[in-house]
Write a protein that holds these residues in place. Structure first.
Motif: not given
Length: 172
Positions: A109-121, A155-157, A52-64
Motif C-alpha cells: 500500500i502506497d504511503h504507508v510506513r509498514e504493511r498492515p497485519a491481521y489476526l483471526v481468532e 496498520s500504521t500510516g 485506517f484505510q490500510a487496516s480496513e483493507a487487511a480486515l476485509r482480506e481476512a474476512e474474505f
C-alpha cells in the motif's frame, strides 16, 4: 505673517502609525502560526486516514479468507484458536503481544510506513435462544456451540505515530 501660521508638531501621527504597524504585524504572525498549525493537523488527519484505510483493507482480506467451508484456523499464519484476550492492552501492544501471530496483508500500500497485519481468532460460545424462546441450560446445550471469528487488523500510516486497530466479528 508666515510665522504666525506655524504650528508646533508633537509626533502623534508617527506614534499612531507605529502602533498600527505593530498591530498588523501581530495579526500577520498569528495568521502564519494558525496556518502552520492547520497544516500539521491536516497532515496528521491524512496519516490517520491512510492507517485506517490500510487496516480496513487487511480486515476485509481476512474476512474474505473466512468465506471458505473450512477456514484455516490453527493451520495458517494469522488464524488462531481463541486467545481469550479481551484486554485493550493486549491488542494495543502489537510488538510484544500479537505481532508473531499476525499475518501480513498480501499487497503493498502506497504511503504507508509498514504493511498492515491481521489476526483471526475462532471464538466458540453457547448460543442463547432465538425467536422469543426461553433461555435455559437445556436449550443451550441442545443447540451446541456456535462459532464466530474475531478479526483484528492493525496498520500504521505515513508516520509511526498514526496507528489504527480495527476489530470485527465474522460469522460464516
Amino acid at each position: 505673517m508666515n510665522r504666525q501660521i506655524e504650528h508646533k508638531q508633537t509626533g502623534a501621527t508617527l506614534i499612531v502609525g507605529l502602533i498600527m504597524v505593530l498591530v498588523i504585524t501581530i495579526l500577520g504572525l498569528s495568521a502564519i502560526r494558525g496556518s502552520g498549525l492547520q497544516e500539521q493537523m491536516a497532515g496528521n488527519m491524512r496519516d490517520r486516514q491512510l492507517a485506517f484505510q490500510a487496516s480496513e483493507a487487511a480486515l476485509r482480506e481476512a474476512e474474505f479468507q473466512l468465506e471458505v467451508p473450512e477456514p484455516p484456523i490453527g493451520t495458517a499464519v494469522g488464524f488462531e484458536e481463541s486467545l481469550d484476550q479481551s484486554s485493550t492492552v493486549f491488542w494495543q501492544d502489537f510488538d510484544n503481544n500479537w505481532s508473531a501471530l499476525a499475518a501480513s496483508y498480501s499487497e503493498d500500500i502506497d504511503h504507508v510506513r509498514e504493511r498492515p497485519a491481521y489476526l483471526v481468532e475462532e471464538v466458540k460460545f453457547y448460543s442463547s435462544g432465538v425467536d422469543g424462546n426461553p433461555v435455559d441450560l437445556a436449550s443451550m446445550l441442545n443447540r451446541g456451540m456456535e462459532v464466530r471469528y474475531r478479526v483484528t487488523s492493525r496498520s500504521t500510516g505515513g508516520s509511526t505515530d498514526a496507528n489504527v486497530i480495527l476489530q470485527s466479528t465474522y460469522r460464516n
